[in-house]
Scaffold this motif. Sequence first.
Motif, short mmCIF file in Angstrom:
data_model
loop_
_atom_site.label_atom_id
_atom_site.label_comp_id
_atom_site.label_asym_id
_atom_site.label_seq_id
_atom_site.Cartn_x
_atom_site.Cartn_y
_atom_site.Cartn_z
N MET A 168 0.87 -1.18 0.00
CA MET A 168 0.00 0.00 0.00
C MET A 168 0.91 1.23 0.00
N GLU A 169 1.30 1.64 -1.21
CA GLU A 169 2.21 2.78 -1.39
C GLU A 169 1.51 4.07 -1.01
N GLU A 170 2.17 4.89 -0.24
CA GLU A 170 1.67 6.20 0.20
C GLU A 170 0.36 6.11 0.98
N ALA A 171 0.07 4.96 1.55
CA ALA A 171 -1.14 4.83 2.37
C ALA A 171 -1.04 5.68 3.62
N ASN A 172 0.17 5.87 4.16
CA ASN A 172 0.31 6.75 5.32
C ASN A 172 -0.07 8.19 4.97
N ILE A 173 0.27 8.62 3.77
CA ILE A 173 -0.12 9.96 3.30
C ILE A 173 -1.64 10.02 3.12
N ALA A 174 -2.22 8.95 2.60
CA ALA A 174 -3.68 8.90 2.44
C ALA A 174 -4.37 9.04 3.80
N VAL A 175 -3.80 8.43 4.84
CA VAL A 175 -4.34 8.59 6.19
C VAL A 175 -4.13 10.02 6.67
N TYR A 176 -2.95 10.56 6.46
CA TYR A 176 -2.61 11.92 6.88
C TYR A 176 -3.61 12.94 6.31
N TYR A 177 -3.98 12.77 5.05
CA TYR A 177 -4.91 13.69 4.40
C TYR A 177 -6.39 13.32 4.61
N GLY A 178 -6.64 12.28 5.39
CA GLY A 178 -8.01 11.92 5.70
C GLY A 178 -8.73 11.19 4.57
N LEU A 179 -7.98 10.69 3.60
CA LEU A 179 -8.58 9.93 2.50
C LEU A 179 -8.92 8.51 2.94
N VAL A 180 -8.19 8.02 3.90
CA VAL A 180 -8.36 6.70 4.50
C VAL A 180 -8.22 6.90 6.00
N SER A 181 -9.01 6.21 6.80
CA SER A 181 -8.91 6.41 8.25
C SER A 181 -7.90 5.44 8.87
N THR A 182 -7.39 5.84 10.01
CA THR A 182 -6.49 4.96 10.77
C THR A 182 -7.21 3.66 11.11
N ASP A 183 -8.47 3.75 11.49
CA ASP A 183 -9.24 2.55 11.83
C ASP A 183 -9.38 1.61 10.63
N GLU A 184 -9.55 2.15 9.43
CA GLU A 184 -9.63 1.30 8.24
C GLU A 184 -8.30 0.58 8.00
N MET A 185 -7.21 1.29 8.20
CA MET A 185 -5.90 0.66 8.03
C MET A 185 -5.67 -0.42 9.08
N LEU A 186 -6.05 -0.14 10.32
CA LEU A 186 -5.90 -1.14 11.39
C LEU A 186 -6.74 -2.38 11.10
N GLU A 187 -7.92 -2.18 10.54
CA GLU A 187 -8.78 -3.31 10.19
C GLU A 187 -8.13 -4.17 9.11
N ILE A 188 -7.50 -3.54 8.13
CA ILE A 188 -6.79 -4.28 7.08
C ILE A 188 -5.67 -5.10 7.71
N ILE A 189 -4.92 -4.50 8.62
CA ILE A 189 -3.83 -5.21 9.29
C ILE A 189 -4.38 -6.39 10.09
N ARG A 190 -5.46 -6.16 10.84
CA ARG A 190 -6.04 -7.22 11.68
C ARG A 190 -6.62 -8.37 10.90
N THR A 191 -7.18 -8.09 9.73
CA THR A 191 -7.93 -9.12 9.00
C THR A 191 -7.17 -9.74 7.83
N LYS A 192 -5.94 -9.30 7.61
CA LYS A 192 -5.20 -9.88 6.47
C LYS A 192 -4.97 -11.36 6.72
N PRO A 193 -5.04 -12.17 5.67
CA PRO A 193 -4.70 -13.59 5.83
C PRO A 193 -3.28 -13.76 6.36
N GLU A 194 -3.09 -14.81 7.10
CA GLU A 194 -1.81 -15.08 7.79
C GLU A 194 -0.61 -15.07 6.83
N HIS A 195 -0.79 -15.53 5.59
CA HIS A 195 0.36 -15.69 4.69
C HIS A 195 0.77 -14.41 3.96
#
Length: 172
Positions: free
Chosen positions: A102-129
């Motif tokens: 997820m290139e520049e996803a931190n910038i997307a969060v910084y500008y409010g295009l994506v929320s921190t909670d959405e990113m945390l959900e992606i981290i929590r729910t990603k498949p193990e592999h």
Amino acid sequence: MKKGYVQIYTGNGKGKTTASLGLTLRAAGAGMKVFIGQFTKGKRCSEHAALERFDDLVTIKQYGNPGFIFGEPSDEDRELARKGLDEIRRIISEGNHDVVIMEEANIAVYYGLVSTDEMLEIIRTKPEHIELVITGRYAKPELIEAADLVTEMKEIKHYCEKGVPSRIGIEE
């Protein structure tokens, strides 16, 4: 099945995208399937031409306008980021890729295009592999805490300060 980790490349120094592309090259060389979603980027650069040579293993998509975001993001910026987030969620849930970047996803969060909670959900729910890589300046402390590996690129000196424009094959 191997375990995938969460990596973050952040900081004000040059090298975050370069590091993620190096990982892409290494993964493709090992026969791994990689998906790269570039947030806030809409300009074709030299890496796109290079990665097309690995089109059986590497997919790269952009979710941004050609220029930088200065100030308040536009409705189009928000729409493109939302499209990217939805596609990356789908790619991750399908589990067919070994590495998702997820290139520049931190910038997307910084500008409010994506929320921190959405990113945390992606981290929590990603498949193990799946190895998940998140790049961009201004990584939120919550994302840093959730990651397994965090690298901060620190700018010491940069030739752009002397007026050197970005160069094809080096910065773009």
